[in-house]
Design a protein around this motif. Structure first.
Motif, mmCIF file in Angstrom:
data_model
loop_
_atom_site.group_PDB
_atom_site.id
_atom_site.type_symbol
_atom_site.label_atom_id
_atom_site.label_comp_id
_atom_site.label_asym_id
_atom_site.label_seq_id
_atom_site.Cartn_x
_atom_site.Cartn_y
_atom_site.Cartn_z
ATOM 1 N N SER A 70 0.810 -1.218 0.000
ATOM 2 C CA SER A 70 0.000 0.000 0.000
ATOM 3 C C SER A 70 0.839 1.261 0.000
ATOM 4 C CB SER A 70 -0.920 0.044 1.232
ATOM 5 O OG SER A 70 -1.742 -1.083 1.257
ATOM 6 N N VAL A 71 2.133 1.103 0.049
ATOM 7 C CA VAL A 71 3.015 2.276 -0.019
ATOM 8 C C VAL A 71 2.791 2.960 -1.361
ATOM 9 C CG1 VAL A 71 5.450 2.974 -0.237
ATOM 10 C CG2 VAL A 71 4.737 1.366 1.562
ATOM 11 N N THR A 72 2.656 4.297 -1.335
ATOM 12 C CA THR A 72 2.395 5.010 -2.580
ATOM 13 C C THR A 72 3.704 5.517 -3.186
ATOM 14 O OG1 THR A 72 2.164 7.168 -1.517
ATOM 15 C CG2 THR A 72 0.167 5.813 -1.723
ATOM 16 N N MET A 73 3.628 5.936 -4.425
ATOM 17 C CA MET A 73 4.790 6.528 -5.097
ATOM 18 C C MET A 73 5.238 7.766 -4.315
ATOM 19 S SD MET A 73 5.211 4.456 -7.553
ATOM 20 C CE MET A 73 4.167 3.007 -7.780
ATOM 21 N N ARG A 74 4.289 8.476 -3.797
ATOM 22 C CA ARG A 74 4.595 9.672 -3.024
ATOM 23 C C ARG A 74 5.402 9.305 -1.765
ATOM 24 N NH1 ARG A 74 2.227 14.675 -1.614
ATOM 25 N NH2 ARG A 74 3.394 15.430 0.191
ATOM 26 N N ASP A 75 5.011 8.203 -1.132
ATOM 27 C CA ASP A 75 5.735 7.749 0.062
ATOM 28 C C ASP A 75 7.193 7.464 -0.297
ATOM 29 O OD1 ASP A 75 2.903 5.773 1.218
ATOM 30 O OD2 ASP A 75 3.415 7.879 1.571
ATOM 31 N N VAL A 76 7.414 6.851 -1.448
ATOM 32 C CA VAL A 76 8.785 6.555 -1.882
ATOM 33 C C VAL A 76 9.550 7.867 -2.126
ATOM 34 C CG1 VAL A 76 10.172 5.547 -3.754
ATOM 35 C CG2 VAL A 76 8.175 4.320 -2.868
ATOM 36 N N LEU A 77 8.894 8.820 -2.764
ATOM 37 C CA LEU A 77 9.556 10.095 -3.062
ATOM 38 C C LEU A 77 9.869 10.877 -1.796
ATOM 39 C CD1 LEU A 77 7.453 11.099 -6.183
ATOM 40 C CD2 LEU A 77 9.910 10.663 -6.165
ATOM 41 N N ASP A 78 9.122 10.604 -0.734
ATOM 42 C CA ASP A 78 9.368 11.330 0.519
ATOM 43 C C ASP A 78 10.558 10.768 1.280
ATOM 44 O OD1 ASP A 78 5.900 12.150 1.460
ATOM 45 O OD2 ASP A 78 7.366 13.149 0.169
ATOM 46 N N ARG A 79 11.114 9.639 0.830
ATOM 47 C CA ARG A 79 12.229 9.006 1.555
ATOM 48 C C ARG A 79 13.534 9.296 0.830
ATOM 49 N NH1 ARG A 79 10.985 4.927 5.762
ATOM 50 N NH2 ARG A 79 13.169 4.367 5.385
ATOM 51 N N ASP A 80 14.397 10.035 1.524
ATOM 52 C CA ASP A 80 15.712 10.339 0.930
ATOM 53 C C ASP A 80 16.547 9.083 0.745
ATOM 54 O OD1 ASP A 80 16.059 13.460 2.740
ATOM 55 O OD2 ASP A 80 15.200 12.983 0.765
ATOM 56 N N ASP A 81 16.331 8.090 1.610
ATOM 57 C CA ASP A 81 17.171 6.903 1.496
ATOM 58 C C ASP A 81 16.714 5.969 0.379
ATOM 59 O OD1 ASP A 81 15.796 5.060 4.379
ATOM 60 O OD2 ASP A 81 14.861 6.213 2.767
ATOM 61 N N LEU A 82 15.687 6.378 -0.335
ATOM 62 C CA LEU A 82 15.252 5.595 -1.497
ATOM 63 C C LEU A 82 15.484 6.391 -2.783
ATOM 64 C CD1 LEU A 82 11.902 4.033 -0.198
ATOM 65 C CD2 LEU A 82 14.164 2.971 -0.313
ATOM 66 N N GLY A 83 16.480 7.263 -2.745
ATOM 67 C CA GLY A 83 16.742 8.148 -3.880
ATOM 68 C C GLY A 83 16.898 7.426 -5.200
ATOM 69 N N PHE A 84 17.453 6.229 -5.181
ATOM 70 C CA PHE A 84 17.673 5.512 -6.441
ATOM 71 C C PHE A 84 16.353 5.117 -7.100
ATOM 72 C CE2 PHE A 84 16.727 1.131 -5.199
ATOM 73 C CZ PHE A 84 16.747 1.226 -3.818
ATOM 74 N N LEU A 85 15.257 5.148 -6.332
ATOM 75 C CA LEU A 85 13.952 4.789 -6.889
ATOM 76 C C LEU A 85 13.123 6.018 -7.268
ATOM 77 C CD1 LEU A 85 12.790 1.824 -4.637
ATOM 78 C CD2 LEU A 85 13.260 1.772 -7.094
ATOM 79 N N HIS A 86 13.692 7.196 -7.057
ATOM 80 C CA HIS A 86 12.883 8.392 -7.261
ATOM 81 C C HIS A 86 12.525 8.611 -8.721
ATOM 82 C CE1 HIS A 86 13.672 10.532 -3.163
ATOM 83 N NE2 HIS A 86 13.133 9.337 -3.045
ATOM 84 N N ASP A 87 13.447 8.335 -9.632
ATOM 85 C CA ASP A 87 13.099 8.494 -11.046
ATOM 86 C C ASP A 87 11.913 7.608 -11.411
ATOM 87 O OD1 ASP A 87 16.410 8.989 -12.560
ATOM 88 O OD2 ASP A 87 15.024 10.353 -11.555
ATOM 89 N N ALA A 88 11.957 6.381 -10.929
ATOM 90 C CA ALA A 88 10.869 5.461 -11.255
ATOM 91 C C ALA A 88 9.560 5.922 -10.616
ATOM 92 C CB ALA A 88 11.226 4.054 -10.776
#
Lengths: 271, 570, 166
Positions: A70-88
């Motif tokens: 249920s994690v949203t794309m926005r949730d991923v973008l809010d995490r600096d430690d997931l920077g490698f996934l931000h483009d996606a």
């Protein structure tokens, strides 16, 4: 179709609800299902809602990363430690869509959607399926290939290892900018040791009905340097074995034509 | 964004105390837009609002063998099912309001469907979902027919008949031609003497206008024996008149409210939803909404039609275009709607903003199994302008000239006679190209930079040449107007003729003993297959709801209208 | 007839509202037909055009894709919240810049733009484009809209109170 909403207390009940009614669909963020409902889709008669806390969690433990379904794309973008996934994550629709679209939902999106799933496929992710208490892990590739075995799997989470710096690349090719659906999406994990590529993972989205791995490209990259000469053979087999698909954005021919161009840019880090 | 005003151009023709242009002003309706209060058709509340969804053809072309609505009728929330037989006058063409063209399109298909998405049955239900569900349960037995999706294929012998009113797939102009002609001078003589000949083929796909607001309307009974209809249409009076005709209602009973359109661009000029919504309101006694969703808007609502153009120019050694010949195909899709008019409008535009002493044009309004087409931004003109300008670039290359100079040389000037026999005035092409050249840093010659629209025109260029037509030679100075009975001496009426309640239309006359085509493609023996004795009469019969054609003579001729040049000759 | 009618309560533009919904109803229909807020518009039903953009608990969402019952107890804001007595500076700027022609995309644009400026008082032009990337306009060509938002961001309307509603 006129739908019925069924809210289940846990995923086990949700699974049973799906198994007993083939017009039932598991409701994630709603970005795909609500469109179908709005258009009067006659296949969908029931929306099954269920939530367990683990589905909203992002867990980072060393190099192991688990994203709840249920994690949203926005949730991923809010995490600096997931920077490698931000483009996606940023590539999945508009800002408002990203606030609604879930990791889990993206796994079940049919082309031209499914860009985050393409990234996860290149990261060699496993999916954790709801199955009793503990859940059952399965390679994402199997789920996407329909080889999961389970009837109507409900994904609880996805897990993968954090790539080393610079190893993971992502590129979505659209006709409309800044946002559009994919002509083709490419994701690549290109680990290097001793100056050459070893055990790469290359995934294409938008090309076939679901994201796929490009095994021939992966084999052709093995032992090669990540420069123009080194990737030449891999680029030459970029489209081998694929049919492509035709939709309102592009023909199968066009997709196969541009695929090697973008693969090359992805591997060389060109814009 | 700043605007640059070139006040040096046409300075002596203009009063430069501009009151509006160049001054910041606000649109009179923008306060409503930014507050979300502008009243689009759907922004009206009704209690007991019902919803229409249609059962539509999945085929490009198919005969309807049977329609079974029994299961649909019993579905939850269904209030009424509407079929072709419920429509009082179930055959129409939009421009019958102007007495132009034959009725060819049903509101709901009865005998056959001619494009994907053509509506067959309308379901009226309490909710949209219930309407969707019931529409999905209407069973239609189709017999799939061969289809054609390309205008040039559609006019070839052997092509399936798309539109039963026009069995050769071509609209009939002036009661005798299967295309619209333009003749001016003698193109063939010019071609024979040309230093260069340049030919080209150009084509354009259909284009969907894609307004953010889809087509739609809400109709409701009022208490004074009228029906109110809030509609997104761009053509309010077209829709009112069409509805009055197909529903056989006095136009005074129709209270149409529009003018707030969420983007049209031509895609809302056809009458797509109002007749069904109003008859549903009439039959149920309740308000009814019939709105296209996005899928409908993209697939079924009328796009700009596809076009194919063949151009042939004769160019003299000095770069002057001496002749231009056009053959054009407008793909109207399955029904006429406005394409007949688009063809005529286009003809008046040719050969483009250039003075060419010999011009010939044949433009066809062709029926294919595509979605019926309509207007969009520069209706009838935009496609041929693309062809003309590409052709001008080709001509420039052949003539060895800069494309800007080539255009400047051939541009029309004030006082030049145009191919449709009106004098050009207020021309500005020369100045436009010169400014563009300046902005783009094109190096054009001094003599070209000194050209103006106001010099070099008229004189010999103002004369109508001797013209070769298909039926003989018209002397120089001769205009066609004198021959057209529609044109009467005296003052023309500047407004549309008064609307009178249309008499029941005469049925389309079946063409005399023409062979029918049982399939696409020549028979094994070649030639045209003979008419099969077993060909069912249903091929040419009228839909059941058609009223008995009147034996009386046609309605009294209306006053001269400015559209008479495209009207029917009596 | 087996339609279930469920009660739904939420906060709309600062006021509590209650309405009955059917299973499967989307929030756009509930706002327009159920509650009577006609400002969000239907453009596609697919989440692609942005004409139905609303803010739910501080995040922009597409009302046509929101299952209505999921807003139980939440804060929903629509374009109707912008004008609270005085017009929002964005509304003034849109009017000055000719940033609306047919006006159909305008409510959604304003919601997205207001949300951007609430989160980021000094966006770059690129950030404005990104924030509005889910709002389609078929009339203006976008530049007047972006100019209007940048003008407000740069303080051109700073003598006016920002935002209305709650």
């Amino acid at each position: 179709m006129t739908v019925e909403i069924l809210t289940c207390p846990d995923l086990g009940q949700a699974k049973r609800a799906l198994a007993s009614d083939k017009s039932a669909r598991f409701f994630g963020g709603g970005t795909l299902l609500m469109r179908a409902v709005n258009e009067g889709d006659q296949e969908i008669g029931k929306l099954v809602k269920a939530h367990e806390p683990a589905m909203s969690e992002i867990r980072v433990s060393g190099a192991d990363i688990t994203l709840g379904a249920s994690v949203t794309m926005r949730d991923v973008l809010d995490r600096d430690d997931l920077g490698f996934l931000h483009d996606a994550a940023r590539s999945v629709g508009s800002p408002a869509i990203r606030n609604m679209a879930t990791i889990g939902g993206n796994l079940f999106a049919v082309s031209p959607y499914g860009d985050f799933a393409t990234a996860l496929l290149a990261l060699d992710a496993d999916v954790v399926l709801a199955d009793g208490m503990r859940g059952r892990a399965m390679p994402l590739a199997d789920l996407l290939g329909g080889r999961g075995g389970a009837d109507r799997p409900i994904v609880q989470a996805v897990s993968f290892r954090r790539p080393s710096a610079g190893e993971f690349r992502f590129r979505k090719v659209t006709r409309v900018h800044p946002r559009g659906a994919a002509v083709v999406t490419l994701a690549a994990l290109v680990p290097q040791s001793g100056g050459v590529v070893r055990n790469s993972r290359i995934a294409y989205g938008g090309l076939e009905n679901r994201p796929v791995r490009a095994d021939r490209v992966e084999r052709a990259l093995d032992g090669q340097r990540l420069d123009e000469g080194g990737i030449a053979r891999a680029v030459s087999v970029a489209a081998d074995g694929f049919q492509g698909r035709t939709d309102s954005l592009a023909t199968d021919w066009y997709r196969l034509q541009v695929l090697p161009v973008h693969l090359k840019r992805l591997l060389l880090g060109d814009d | 964004m700043t605007v640059e005003f070139r006040k040096d151009l046409f300075a002596n023709e203009r009063d430069d105390d501009l009151n509006e242009i160049g001054k910041a002003t606000r649109r009179q309706d923008i306060l409503g837009h930014v507050t979300g209060r502008s009243p689009f058709y759907d922004d009206h509340q009704f209690d007991g609002l019902l919803h229409i969804k249609c059962t539509r053809s999945p085929h490009h072309h198919a005969r309807i063998r049977n329609v079974d609505t029994r299961e649909a009728e019993g579905m939850p929330g269904v209030v009424r099912i509407i079929r072709g037989a419920d429509i009082p006058v179930n055959l129409n063409t939009l421009l019958s309001l102007l007495d132009f063209g034959l009725d060819d399109e049903p509101v709901l298909a009865v005998n056959k469907v001619c494009y994907v998405g053509e509506p067959v049955v309308a379901v009226v239900a309490e909710t949209e979902q219930q309407a969707f569900d019931a529409a999905a349960k209407v069973r239609v037995d189709y017999e799939v027919l061969p289809h054609v999706l390309d205008a040039e294929e559609a006019v070839r012998s052997g092509a399936p008949t798309v539109n039963e009113t026009y069995p050769d797939n071509k609209f009939e102009f002036h009661d005798r031609f299967d295309h619209q002609k333009l003749r001016y001078g003698d193109v063939e003589k010019a071609f024979a003497r040309a230093d260069h000949i340049v030919e080209g083929r150009y084509q354009m796909s259909p284009i969907e206008q894609a307004p953010i607001e889809p087509n739609g309307c809400i109709a409701a009974p009022e208490t004074n024996d009228r029906f109110v209809c809030y509609t997104a249409t761009q053509g309010l009076f077209f829709s009112l008149g069409t509805t009055a005709k197909v529903l056989d209602m006095q136009s005074s009973r129709l209270h149409f409210i529009g003018g707030t359109v969420g983007g049209g661009f031509g895609g809302k000029v056809d009458t797509l939803t109002e007749p069904l919504a109003i008859i549903a309101a009439k039959l149920t006694g309740r308000p009814v909404r019939y709105g296209f969703d996005r899928q409908d808007e993209m697939q079924i609502s009328a796009p700009r039609g596809a076009e194919v153009w063949y151009l042939k120019d004769a160019i003299a050694a000095d770069g002057r275009i001496m002749a231009r010949k056009f053959t054009g195909y407008f793909d109207a899709g399955a029904y006429t709607r406005l394409t007949s008019y688009g063809v005529v409008k286009c003809t008046g535009h040719l050969p483009g903003p250039y003075t060419i002493p010999n011009v010939s044009s044949d433009i066809y309004c062709v029926f294919t199994n595509r979605t019926p087409a309509t207007a969009m931004r520069g209706f009838g003109i935009t496609g041929v302008d693309f062809a003309i300008e590409r052709h001008m670039d080709k001509g420039a290359r052949v003539a060895g000239m800069h494309p800007a100079e080539f255009r400047l040389l051939n541009a029309y000037r004030d006082g030049d006679m145009k191919a449709h026999r009106r004098l050009a005035k207020n021309c500005a092409l020369v100045e436009t190209i010169q400014v563009a050249a300046e902005k783009a840093n094109w190096q054009i010659g001094e003599e070209y930079r000194r050209m103006t629209s106001m010099t070099g025109g008229g004189g010999d260029r103002a004369q109508i040449p001797e013209t070769v037509t298909d039926v003989g030679i018209k002397p120089a100075g001769h205009t066609m107007e004198a021959e057209t009975p529609d044109v009467r001496p005296g003052q023309s009426t500047p407004t549309m003729p008064g609307f009178e309640r249309p008499a029941a239309p005469a049925p389309a006359t079946p063409p005399a003993a023409q062979p029918t085509y049982s399939g696409y493609g020549a028979s094994a023996l070649g030639g045209i297959p003979a008419r099969s004795a077993s060909e069912p009469e249903a091929l040419r019969s009228q839909p059941p709801a058609q009223p008995e054609p009147p034996k009386a003579e046609k309605p009294a001729k209306r006053q001269y209208s400015r559209y008479s040049s495209i009207g029917r000759r009596r | 007839m087996s339609i279930k009618r469920k009660p739904l309560q939420f906060n709309l533009n600062g006021s509590d509202v209650a309405v009955f919904v059917n299973d499967g109803d989307n929030l756009l229909n509930v706002l327009r037909r159920g509650v009577g807020d006609l400002t969000p518009k239907y453009g596609c039903g697919q989440g692609g055009c942005g004409a139905c953009t609303v803010v739910i608990d501080g995040q922009t969402k597409l009302a046509c894709l929101v299952l209505a019952e999921t807003v139980e107890g939440r804060q929903v804001e629509t374009a109707a919240s912008l004008a609270g007595g005085e017009l929002d500076p964005l509304q003034e700027a849109f009017m000055d810049h000719f940033a609306a022609q047919c006006g159909y995309c305008t409510p959604g644009m304003l919601v997205a733009a207001r949300h951007l400026l609430n989160e980021n008082t000094n966006p770059t032009r690129g950030e404005v484009v990104e924030a509005l990337s889910g709002n389609l306009c078929r009339c203006t060509g976008y530049e007047p809209i972006i100019d209007a938002v940048m003008d407000v961001a740069n303080g051109a309307y700073s003598n006016r109170r920002a935002g209305g509603g709650s």
